[in-house]
Design an enzyme around this catalytic site. Sequence first.
Site, PDB file in Angstrom:
ATOM      1  N   THR A 150       0.811  -1.164   0.062  1.00  0.00           N
ATOM      2  CA  THR A 150       0.129   0.021  -0.048  1.00  0.00           C
ATOM      3  C   THR A 150       0.885   1.234   0.191  1.00  0.00           C
ATOM      4  O   THR A 150       1.970   1.301   0.613  1.00  0.00           O
ATOM      5  CB  THR A 150      -1.006   0.038   1.322  1.00  0.00           C
ATOM      6  OG1 THR A 150      -1.774  -1.182   1.239  1.00  0.00           O
ATOM      7  CG2 THR A 150      -2.076   1.185   1.517  1.00  0.00           C
ATOM      8  N   PRO A 198       0.351   5.937  -0.349  1.00  0.00           N
ATOM      9  CA  PRO A 198      -0.680   6.941  -0.199  1.00  0.00           C
ATOM     10  C   PRO A 198      -1.585   6.889  -1.084  1.00  0.00           C
ATOM     11  O   PRO A 198      -2.993   7.339  -0.814  1.00  0.00           O
ATOM     12  CB  PRO A 198       0.154   8.260  -0.133  1.00  0.00           C
ATOM     13  CG  PRO A 198       1.503   7.774   0.416  1.00  0.00           C
ATOM     14  CD  PRO A 198       1.773   6.676  -0.282  1.00  0.00           C
ATOM     15  N   ILE A 203       2.133  -0.282   7.319  1.00  0.00           N
ATOM     16  CA  ILE A 203       2.483  -1.501   7.009  1.00  0.00           C
ATOM     17  C   ILE A 203       2.550  -2.213   8.483  1.00  0.00           C
ATOM     18  O   ILE A 203       3.210  -1.865   9.244  1.00  0.00           O
ATOM     19  CB  ILE A 203       4.029  -1.304   6.443  1.00  0.00           C
ATOM     20  CG1 ILE A 203       3.716  -0.433   5.039  1.00  0.00           C
ATOM     21  CG2 ILE A 203       4.430  -2.723   6.139  1.00  0.00           C
ATOM     22  CD1 ILE A 203       2.856  -1.285   3.944  1.00  0.00           C
ATOM     23  N   HIS A 206     -23.934  -7.870  26.613  1.00  0.00           N
ATOM     24  CA  HIS A 206     -23.355  -7.381  27.674  1.00  0.00           C
ATOM     25  C   HIS A 206     -23.895  -6.107  28.568  1.00  0.00           C
ATOM     26  O   HIS A 206     -23.333  -5.864  29.596  1.00  0.00           O
ATOM     27  CB  HIS A 206     -21.671  -7.432  27.659  1.00  0.00           C
ATOM     28  CG  HIS A 206     -20.948  -8.642  27.653  1.00  0.00           C
ATOM     29  ND1 HIS A 206     -20.988  -9.607  26.468  1.00  0.00           N
ATOM     30  CD2 HIS A 206     -20.352  -9.421  28.706  1.00  0.00           C
ATOM     31  CE1 HIS A 206     -20.462 -10.558  26.784  1.00  0.00           C
ATOM     32  NE2 HIS A 206     -19.812 -10.724  27.983  1.00  0.00           N
ATOM     33  N   GLY A 207     -24.622  -5.535  27.814  1.00  0.00           N
ATOM     34  CA  GLY A 207     -25.217  -4.271  28.479  1.00  0.00           C
ATOM     35  C   GLY A 207     -24.038  -3.201  28.615  1.00  0.00           C
ATOM     36  O   GLY A 207     -23.050  -3.335  27.938  1.00  0.00           O
ATOM     37  N   GLY A 208     -24.228  -2.392  29.756  1.00  0.00           N
ATOM     38  CA  GLY A 208     -23.095  -1.599  30.031  1.00  0.00           C
ATOM     39  C   GLY A 208     -21.649  -2.258  30.418  1.00  0.00           C
ATOM     40  O   GLY A 208     -21.046  -1.445  30.107  1.00  0.00           O
ATOM     41  N   GLU A 213      -6.376  -6.073   3.383  1.00  0.00           N
ATOM     42  CA  GLU A 213      -6.307  -7.091   2.620  1.00  0.00           C
ATOM     43  C   GLU A 213      -7.607  -7.186   1.506  1.00  0.00           C
ATOM     44  O   GLU A 213      -8.127  -8.176   1.246  1.00  0.00           O
ATOM     45  CB  GLU A 213      -6.114  -8.544   3.192  1.00  0.00           C
ATOM     46  CG  GLU A 213      -4.787  -8.516   4.022  1.00  0.00           C
ATOM     47  CD  GLU A 213      -4.379 -10.000   4.259  1.00  0.00           C
ATOM     48  OE1 GLU A 213      -4.437 -10.721   3.591  1.00  0.00           O
ATOM     49  OE2 GLU A 213      -3.450  -9.930   5.296  1.00  0.00           O
TER      50      GLU A 213
HETATM   51  C1  LIG Z   1      -4.284  -1.405  10.375  1.00  0.00           C
HETATM   52  C2  LIG Z   1      -3.815  -1.442   8.897  1.00  0.00           C
HETATM   53  C3  LIG Z   1      -2.896  -2.501   8.589  1.00  0.00           C
HETATM   54  C4  LIG Z   1      -2.480  -2.641   7.249  1.00  0.00           C
HETATM   55  N1  LIG Z   1      -1.409  -3.201   7.031  1.00  0.00           N
HETATM   56  C5  LIG Z   1      -1.195  -3.558   5.815  1.00  0.00           C
HETATM   57  C6  LIG Z   1      -0.033  -4.271   5.288  1.00  0.00           C
HETATM   58  O1  LIG Z   1       0.990  -4.991   6.141  1.00  0.00           O
HETATM   59  N2  LIG Z   1       0.655  -3.977   4.148  1.00  0.00           N
HETATM   60  C7  LIG Z   1       0.086  -3.333   3.268  1.00  0.00           C
HETATM   61  O2  LIG Z   1       0.511  -3.318   1.846  1.00  0.00           O
HETATM   62  N3  LIG Z   1      -1.110  -2.693   3.333  1.00  0.00           N
HETATM   63  C8  LIG Z   1      -1.668  -2.695   4.573  1.00  0.00           C
HETATM   64  N4  LIG Z   1      -2.809  -2.103   4.798  1.00  0.00           N
HETATM   65  C9  LIG Z   1      -3.401  -1.045   4.030  1.00  0.00           C
HETATM   66  C10 LIG Z   1      -4.768  -1.852   3.635  1.00  0.00           C
HETATM   67  O3  LIG Z   1      -4.673  -2.999   2.686  1.00  0.00           O
HETATM   68  C11 LIG Z   1      -5.498  -0.532   2.751  1.00  0.00           C
HETATM   69  O4  LIG Z   1      -5.964   0.367   3.848  1.00  0.00           O
HETATM   70  C12 LIG Z   1      -6.907  -0.918   2.043  1.00  0.00           C
HETATM   71  O5  LIG Z   1      -6.564  -1.879   0.897  1.00  0.00           O
HETATM   72  C13 LIG Z   1      -7.910  -0.064   1.735  1.00  0.00           C
HETATM   73  O6  LIG Z   1      -7.035   1.170   1.000  1.00  0.00           O
HETATM   74  P1  LIG Z   1      -6.902   2.537   1.443  1.00  0.00           P
HETATM   75  O7  LIG Z   1      -6.980   2.749   2.837  1.00  0.00           O
HETATM   76  O8  LIG Z   1      -6.299   3.336   0.554  1.00  0.00           O
HETATM   77  O9  LIG Z   1      -8.623   3.067   1.351  1.00  0.00           O
HETATM   78  P2  LIG Z   1      -9.281   3.650  -0.147  1.00  0.00           P
HETATM   79  O10 LIG Z   1      -8.619   2.606  -1.235  1.00  0.00           O
HETATM   80  O11 LIG Z   1      -8.916   4.790  -0.344  1.00  0.00           O
HETATM   81  O12 LIG Z   1     -10.671   3.221   0.137  1.00  0.00           O
HETATM   82  C14 LIG Z   1     -11.763   4.298   0.635  1.00  0.00           C
HETATM   83  C15 LIG Z   1     -13.189   3.692   0.323  1.00  0.00           C
HETATM   84  O13 LIG Z   1     -13.476   3.508  -1.035  1.00  0.00           O
HETATM   85  C16 LIG Z   1     -13.998   2.201  -1.241  1.00  0.00           C
HETATM   86  N5  LIG Z   1     -13.301   1.989  -2.707  1.00  0.00           N
HETATM   87  C17 LIG Z   1     -12.070   2.065  -3.063  1.00  0.00           C
HETATM   88  N6  LIG Z   1     -11.949   1.403  -4.073  1.00  0.00           N
HETATM   89  C18 LIG Z   1     -13.233   1.004  -4.754  1.00  0.00           C
HETATM   90  C19 LIG Z   1     -13.873   0.398  -5.906  1.00  0.00           C
HETATM   91  N7  LIG Z   1     -13.132   0.201  -7.035  1.00  0.00           N
HETATM   92  N8  LIG Z   1     -15.059  -0.005  -6.001  1.00  0.00           N
HETATM   93  C20 LIG Z   1     -15.615   0.253  -4.601  1.00  0.00           C
HETATM   94  N9  LIG Z   1     -15.501   0.939  -3.233  1.00  0.00           N
HETATM   95  C21 LIG Z   1     -14.180   1.301  -3.487  1.00  0.00           C
HETATM   96  C22 LIG Z   1     -13.098   1.335  -0.057  1.00  0.00           C
HETATM   97  O14 LIG Z   1     -13.704  -0.041   0.191  1.00  0.00           O
HETATM   98  C23 LIG Z   1     -13.222   2.125   1.180  1.00  0.00           C
HETATM   99  O15 LIG Z   1     -14.756   2.062   1.461  1.00  0.00           O
HETATM  100  C24 LIG Z   1      -3.064  -1.884   6.346  1.00  0.00           C
HETATM  101  C25 LIG Z   1      -4.363  -0.803   6.383  1.00  0.00           C
HETATM  102  C26 LIG Z   1      -4.590  -0.726   7.769  1.00  0.00           C
HETATM  103  C27 LIG Z   1      -5.784   0.036   8.347  1.00  0.00           C
END
Ligand SMILES: Cc1cc2nc3c(=O)[nH]c(=O)nc-3n(C[C@H](O)[C@H](O)[C@H](O)COP(=O)(O)OP(=O)(O)OC[C@H]3O[C@@H](n4cnc5c(N)ncnc54)[C@H](O)[C@@H]3O)c2cc1C
Length: 379
Positions: free
Chosen positions: A124, A126, A155, A336-338, A361
């Site tokens: 992933t 930005p 990550i 579990h309520g409160g 994922e």
């Molecule tokens: C705690 C945590 C751990 C993570 N660990 C890892 C890791 O180890 N390695 C790694 O590489 N990544 C990791 N991730 C990244 C994770 O896989 C992504 O956050 C996830 O795939 C969603 O991408 P995004 O956050 O950019 O959301 P976005 O892609 O911006 O999505 C925003 C919203 O739009 C929706 N959306 C996006 N595209 C579409 C589409 N084509 N159709 C319909 N709806 C859509 C999404 O479902 C979501 O509701 C982690 C994330 C978190 C929060």
Amino acid sequence: MSLGPELEAYRAELRRFVAREVEPLTRWIEENDAIPGELMRKAAALGLFGLTIPEAYGGLGLDLDGKCMVEEELGRSSYGFATVVANHTGISTHPIVTLGSESLKRNYLPRMASGEWIASFALTEPQAGSDPAAMRTTAARKGDRYILNGEKIYITNAGIAQVFTVMAITDRSRGIKGISAFVVERGFRGFAIGKNELKMGMHGCTTAPLAFTDCEVPAGNLLGAEGMGYVQALKTLTRGRVTIAARSCGIMDRLIERCTGYMKLRSQGGRKIAEYQGLQWMLADMAVSRDASRALTQRAIDALMRGERATMEASVAKLYATEALGRVADAAVQIHGGMGYMREAGIESAYRDVRIVRIYEGSSEIQRNIIAGELLKDK
Ligand SMILES: Cc1cc2nc3c(=O)[nH]c(=O)nc-3n(C[C@H](O)[C@H](O)[C@H](O)COP(=O)(O)OP(=O)(O)OC[C@H]3O[C@@H](n4cnc5c(N)ncnc54)[C@H](O)[C@@H]3O)c2cc1C
């Protein structure tokens, strides 16, 4: 899940380990957002860090059914600890085991199996989350090295990992076929790991950004050939989705046990709350959700173990089990309520922890896209 006697014995050992060693530490892990070193050492002694690493490299060599059994058992306690192990032995190990050259495997796998080196998987960025193909991180060949530039976010395990499987573009003109996978070590020149994020849940498991600034990676750390990264990531994530579904089943088991225990203990209106039909029906729905999730998970495990692509089965299992878990966790707070809202019961942390399984994922929306795509594909 029908496993052989050896794996059933391992399951019993794990259940004892979770009850005696992990469960008493869940509050500490939750509040300190860290895993005690002693627990990591005990987990290593049980072989947990080498679950999916072949025996030739010091691991237990479990197949997907064994890995999913472990996910279920670890799902019964600290979500953060379960995720450290799950990520290390799942998406972070799979690319090295399946694509790594013999020398890469000899260099990394034994130390990963012993838990000396924790692994991480970095896809992933930005601007590239649900659409990883939008990645910008590049890897340019220069003599016997690749030079990586770019950044990754969110990550898992980054704060404690020594070994990172990193996806980067080696040939932009080839689109997703120009994405390659590299093994990058903490300490390689030009590689920086950012600060751990503060998260809603999953405490104890670190999540951090990575930055590559002219980072030098030996050419031998390329996994497979150039251009194999994206396809490998998809295969790795298909398996990962099934393991998340299995973990979700284990969490549901635990929440249902907690609810039945509390319903038989708590009295209101002159009777045990277990006698109220409204709560009984909630409990019944929880069990139906859990059992259906387990059946779909088993279907996906079987398909993958038969060597099938199983894209559809994996996405159905992940979508169904993670959404079911969300409903079950919500009902567990209600029953579990409160007390369900209080930290001491450990139910509210489960409610927060499990929110992530519908996001990482591949979010629920992405699973639906995959399922619809499979249905609409020209056969
Ligand atoms: C705690 C945590 C751990 C993570 N660990 C890892 C890791 O180890 N390695 C790694 O590489 N990544 C990791 N991730 C990244 C994770 O896989 C992504 O956050 C996830 O795939 C969603 O991408 P995004 O956050 O950019 O959301 P976005 O892609 O911006 O999505 C925003 C919203 O739009 C929706 N959306 C996006 N595209 C579409 C589409 N084509 N159709 C319909 N709806 C859509 C999404 O479902 C979501 O509701 C982690 C994330 C978190 C929060």
